[in-house]
Design a protein around this motif. Structure first.
Motif, PDB file in Angstrom:
ATOM      1  N   ASN A 146       0.892  -1.220  -0.074  1.00 48.49           N
ATOM      2  CA  ASN A 146       0.019   0.012   0.059  1.00 48.49           C
ATOM      3  C   ASN A 146       0.784   1.207  -0.128  1.00 48.49           C
ATOM      4  O   ASN A 146       0.445   2.112  -0.697  1.00 48.49           O
ATOM      5  CB  ASN A 146      -0.902   0.098   1.110  1.00 48.49           C
ATOM      6  N   THR A 147       1.776   1.501   0.826  1.00 48.27           N
ATOM      7  CA  THR A 147       2.473   2.643   1.312  1.00 48.27           C
ATOM      8  C   THR A 147       3.367   2.891  -0.214  1.00 48.27           C
ATOM      9  O   THR A 147       3.651   4.039  -0.642  1.00 48.27           O
ATOM     10  CB  THR A 147       3.563   2.725   2.034  1.00 48.27           C
ATOM     11  N   GLU A 148       3.888   1.764  -0.753  1.00 47.12           N
ATOM     12  CA  GLU A 148       4.759   1.877  -1.938  1.00 47.12           C
ATOM     13  C   GLU A 148       4.042   2.275  -3.196  1.00 47.12           C
ATOM     14  O   GLU A 148       4.200   2.970  -3.987  1.00 47.12           O
ATOM     15  CB  GLU A 148       5.528   0.616  -2.394  1.00 47.12           C
ATOM     16  N   ALA A 149       2.573   1.519  -3.113  1.00 49.80           N
ATOM     17  CA  ALA A 149       2.006   2.009  -4.532  1.00 49.80           C
ATOM     18  C   ALA A 149       1.300   3.432  -4.511  1.00 49.80           C
ATOM     19  O   ALA A 149       1.360   4.158  -5.327  1.00 49.80           O
ATOM     20  CB  ALA A 149       0.660   1.215  -4.556  1.00 49.80           C
ATOM     21  N   LEU A 150       1.221   4.027  -3.186  1.00 48.32           N
ATOM     22  CA  LEU A 150       0.750   5.452  -2.815  1.00 48.32           C
ATOM     23  C   LEU A 150       1.834   6.243  -3.417  1.00 48.32           C
ATOM     24  O   LEU A 150       1.575   7.294  -3.847  1.00 48.32           O
ATOM     25  CB  LEU A 150       0.413   5.527  -1.311  1.00 48.32           C
ATOM     26  N   ALA A 151       3.061   5.913  -2.996  1.00 49.65           N
ATOM     27  CA  ALA A 151       4.149   6.759  -3.209  1.00 49.65           C
ATOM     28  C   ALA A 151       4.324   6.933  -4.900  1.00 49.65           C
ATOM     29  O   ALA A 151       4.600   7.855  -5.369  1.00 49.65           O
ATOM     30  CB  ALA A 151       5.368   6.138  -2.771  1.00 49.65           C
ATOM     31  N   VAL A 152       4.024   6.072  -5.588  1.00 51.85           N
ATOM     32  CA  VAL A 152       4.180   5.936  -7.078  1.00 51.85           C
ATOM     33  C   VAL A 152       3.062   6.750  -7.737  1.00 51.85           C
ATOM     34  O   VAL A 152       3.447   7.465  -8.540  1.00 51.85           O
ATOM     35  CB  VAL A 152       3.899   4.558  -7.600  1.00 51.85           C
ATOM     36  N   ILE A 153       2.002   6.952  -7.147  1.00 50.79           N
ATOM     37  CA  ILE A 153       1.101   7.713  -7.756  1.00 50.79           C
ATOM     38  C   ILE A 153       0.904   9.127  -7.024  1.00 50.79           C
ATOM     39  O   ILE A 153      -0.058   9.771  -7.046  1.00 50.79           O
ATOM     40  CB  ILE A 153      -0.591   7.423  -7.917  1.00 50.79           C
ATOM     41  N   ARG A 154       1.996   9.263  -6.222  1.00 49.83           N
ATOM     42  CA  ARG A 154       2.002  10.697  -5.232  1.00 49.83           C
ATOM     43  C   ARG A 154       1.501  11.917  -6.150  1.00 49.83           C
ATOM     44  O   ARG A 154       0.960  12.822  -5.247  1.00 49.83           O
ATOM     45  CB  ARG A 154       3.262  10.804  -4.433  1.00 49.83           C
ATOM     46  N   GLN A 155       2.210  11.989  -7.253  1.00 58.89           N
ATOM     47  CA  GLN A 155       2.077  13.345  -7.917  1.00 58.89           C
ATOM     48  C   GLN A 155       0.336  13.338  -8.213  1.00 58.89           C
ATOM     49  O   GLN A 155       0.058  14.815  -8.355  1.00 58.89           O
ATOM     50  CB  GLN A 155       2.969  13.146  -9.393  1.00 58.89           C
ATOM     51  N   GLN A 156      -0.260  12.308  -8.519  1.00 60.15           N
ATOM     52  CA  GLN A 156      -1.600  12.609  -8.900  1.00 60.15           C
ATOM     53  C   GLN A 156      -2.471  12.887  -7.791  1.00 60.15           C
ATOM     54  O   GLN A 156      -3.563  13.297  -7.927  1.00 60.15           O
ATOM     55  CB  GLN A 156      -1.989  11.382  -9.798  1.00 60.15           C
ATOM     56  N   LEU A 157      -2.027  12.087  -6.843  1.00 61.12           N
ATOM     57  CA  LEU A 157      -2.902  12.322  -5.490  1.00 61.12           C
ATOM     58  C   LEU A 157      -2.931  13.630  -5.045  1.00 61.12           C
ATOM     59  O   LEU A 157      -4.173  14.246  -4.552  1.00 61.12           O
ATOM     60  CB  LEU A 157      -2.442  11.246  -4.296  1.00 61.12           C
ATOM     61  N   VAL A 158      -1.788  14.477  -5.243  1.00 61.88           N
ATOM     62  CA  VAL A 158      -1.952  15.936  -4.922  1.00 61.88           C
ATOM     63  C   VAL A 158      -3.020  16.732  -5.608  1.00 61.88           C
ATOM     64  O   VAL A 158      -3.643  17.491  -4.891  1.00 61.88           O
ATOM     65  CB  VAL A 158      -0.528  16.473  -5.085  1.00 61.88           C
ATOM     66  N   VAL A 159      -3.231  16.278  -6.519  1.00 63.88           N
ATOM     67  CA  VAL A 159      -4.579  16.942  -7.572  1.00 63.88           C
ATOM     68  C   VAL A 159      -6.051  16.446  -7.411  1.00 63.88           C
ATOM     69  O   VAL A 159      -6.876  17.083  -7.818  1.00 63.88           O
ATOM     70  CB  VAL A 159      -4.349  17.242  -9.141  1.00 63.88           C
ATOM     71  N   LEU A 160      -6.174  15.241  -6.658  1.00 65.19           N
ATOM     72  CA  LEU A 160      -7.373  14.666  -6.552  1.00 65.19           C
ATOM     73  C   LEU A 160      -8.249  15.473  -5.475  1.00 65.19           C
ATOM     74  O   LEU A 160      -7.711  15.976  -4.427  1.00 65.19           O
ATOM     75  CB  LEU A 160      -7.260  13.229  -6.085  1.00 65.19           C
ATOM     76  N   LYS A 161      -9.574  15.202  -5.630  1.00 65.94           N
ATOM     77  CA  LYS A 161     -10.560  15.766  -4.439  1.00 65.94           C
ATOM     78  C   LYS A 161     -10.495  14.788  -3.415  1.00 65.94           C
ATOM     79  O   LYS A 161     -10.208  13.657  -3.473  1.00 65.94           O
ATOM     80  CB  LYS A 161     -11.952  15.870  -4.990  1.00 65.94           C
ATOM     81  N   ASP A 162     -10.864  15.290  -2.237  1.00 67.82           N
ATOM     82  CA  ASP A 162     -10.843  14.651  -0.925  1.00 67.82           C
ATOM     83  C   ASP A 162     -11.688  13.170  -0.879  1.00 67.82           C
ATOM     84  O   ASP A 162     -11.258  12.308  -0.741  1.00 67.82           O
ATOM     85  CB  ASP A 162     -11.421  15.513   0.284  1.00 67.82           C
ATOM     86  N   GLU A 365      -3.518  18.701   6.791  1.00 68.27           N
ATOM     87  CA  GLU A 365      -4.820  19.284   6.369  1.00 68.27           C
ATOM     88  C   GLU A 365      -5.576  18.257   5.658  1.00 68.27           C
ATOM     89  O   GLU A 365      -6.687  17.706   5.994  1.00 68.27           O
ATOM     90  CB  GLU A 365      -4.702  20.329   5.777  1.00 68.27           C
ATOM     91  N   ARG A 366      -4.978  17.784   4.151  1.00 72.40           N
ATOM     92  CA  ARG A 366      -5.577  16.638   3.424  1.00 72.40           C
ATOM     93  C   ARG A 366      -5.801  15.367   4.059  1.00 72.40           C
ATOM     94  O   ARG A 366      -6.385  14.534   3.645  1.00 72.40           O
ATOM     95  CB  ARG A 366      -5.098  16.960   1.939  1.00 72.40           C
ATOM     96  N   SER A 367      -4.723  14.978   4.905  1.00 69.48           N
ATOM     97  CA  SER A 367      -4.831  13.738   5.449  1.00 69.48           C
ATOM     98  C   SER A 367      -5.977  13.671   6.772  1.00 69.48           C
ATOM     99  O   SER A 367      -6.084  12.358   6.882  1.00 69.48           O
ATOM    100  CB  SER A 367      -3.174  13.264   6.199  1.00 69.48           C
TER     101      SER A 367
END
Length: 397
Positions: A146-162, A365-367
């Motif tokens: 999970n943490t590794e997969a989240l790290a790979v898409i981190r750039q796209q997570l930044v722009v996603l809605k909550d 804040e977003r977490s």
């Protein structure tokens, strides 16, 4: 009768998750049904056909080879330990993770693992009609964790809605990392581990679509691909992978030692007030109805229910060690559903890992979207494990 209970269990799990959904009108039932049919076909293929059995045996042989390669390195450092007939859990199950993490990172470095994840994720998206990024992520976390997969898409997570961020948090509860599989195989039968892995992947996507339905526009339905400039040189990559693998070993070891000790201490305290009362018995009562819906008799249901509680409160390693010691006394159906249920990271500590990853990537804040919805993550994690176990249980008696 037990077969009918097993079927009923599937509808009960889906019904409970449906009742927890905040926006039932947005649920895409056609996608849900498509995924369920696909899962039934996959489970049937893996457990009831000659080709499926052969495939699982070949995959198991591959991981056995990985572990034996890892043991060569361990034997160099600890020759006297590895020469014994019986080897401690730390050496037999945990230390091989160092090499297996490195091996998978090498595959990713040369684009092999990335290609597999991308193509399979694309197929799932086309079949289910669900967003590409979520489908991609469901495959990615199956191999990377999970943490590794989240790290790979981190750039796209930044722009996603909550609300969409919450979807990835919910799905992350049901991951399993390829680097951990070798440790699982040292304790439980391979066929049910490999059956659980794709089912968890699809069920995480399925149940997240019910528990947190989100409308995604075509403009937003994209997958982030890291640029080549972000890639380190080969030797830096494998050196870093080995260090990450060793850190993973230490973390798992600390959790196993700490949680086993904590459970023993809690049992001592409970026994002081009520003779014979243990945390396993308490969880046995709480999870007993769900264990019955796995198609189990009373005695086996109580035992599997206690394993469920151990997994949720500690981790799957502690529960698998317990199952390993009792596996010869259980019938094939009980072993199948128990192993399948235990094959994932769904527990309280995983919630903390997901929150920590969001916090470091997106900020405090977003977490908060994770902190406010911990119950959804736990419901999803347990429901995915139950649904996967129930699907496997249909084919093993």
């Amino acid at each position: 009768m037990f077969f009918l209970l097993n079927i009923l269990g599937i509808f009960v799990v889906l019904g409970i998750v449906y009742l927890c959904s905040p926006d039932k009108k947005k649920i895409k039932w056609r996608s849900i049904l498509t995924l369920l049919v696909a899962e039934l076909l996959i489970t049937w293929f893996m457990l009831s056909t000659t080709i499926g059995t052969w495939t699982i045996n070949k995959i198991a042989s591959f991981f056995t080879w990985l572990v034996s390669s890892a043991n060569a390195g361990i034997s160099f450092a600890f020759p006297s330990v590895m020469a014994n007939d019986t080897v401690d859990f730390f050496f037999s199950a945990l230390l091989p993770i160092v090499f297996i993490v490195t091996f998978f990172d090498i595959l990713s470095y040369f684009g092999i693992m990335t290609w597999i994840i991308d193509k399979v994720g694309w197929v799932i998206s086309k079949i289910s009609g669900l967003p590409k990024l979520e489908s991609f992520f469901s495959i990615q976390m199956m191999f990377l964790g999970n943490t590794e997969a989240l790290a790979v898409i981190r750039q796209q997570l930044v722009v996603l809605k909550d609300q969409r961020l919450l979807t990835f948090g919910i799905m992350s509860m049901s991951s399993v990392s390829g680097s951990i599989i070798g440790a699982y195989l040292s304790m439980v039968p391979a066929e049910y581990v490999f059956a659980a892995i794709p089912l968890n992947c699809l069920n995480a996507l399925l149940l997240a679509s019910i528990l947190n339905p989100v409308e995604v526009s075509k403009e937003d339905d994209i997958v982030y691909v890291p640029p080549k400039e972000e890639r380190q040189d080969f030797f830096s990559t494998i050196s870093n992978s080995m260090l990450i693998g060793m850190k993973m070993v230490i973390v798992i070891l600390a959790m196993v030692i700490g949680y086993v000790a904590l459970t023993t201490a809690l049992n001592g305290i409970l026994g002081f007030f009520i003779d014979g009362l243990t945390i396993e018995k308490i969880f046995g009562v709480i999870f007993f109805p769900f264990a019955v819906l796995l198609g189990l008799g009373i005695q086996d249901a109580m035992y599997v229910a206690s394993l469920m509680g151990i997994k949720l409160s500690t981790n799957e390693f502690v529960a698998m060690m317990d199952l390993k010691n009792n596996i010869l006394d259980l019938n094939p159906h009980t072993v199948a559903v128990a192993v399948t249920f235990l094959t994932s990271f769904a527990n309280f500590s995983t919630v903390g890992m997901i929150y920590g990853t969001y916090s470091s990537t997106l900020g405090e804040e977003r977490s908060k979207i994770i902190g406010k919805n911990v119950w959804k993550l736990l419901v999803s994690g347990m429901a995915v494990s139950l649904l996967s176990a129930m699907l496997v249980g249909l084919f093993v008696w």
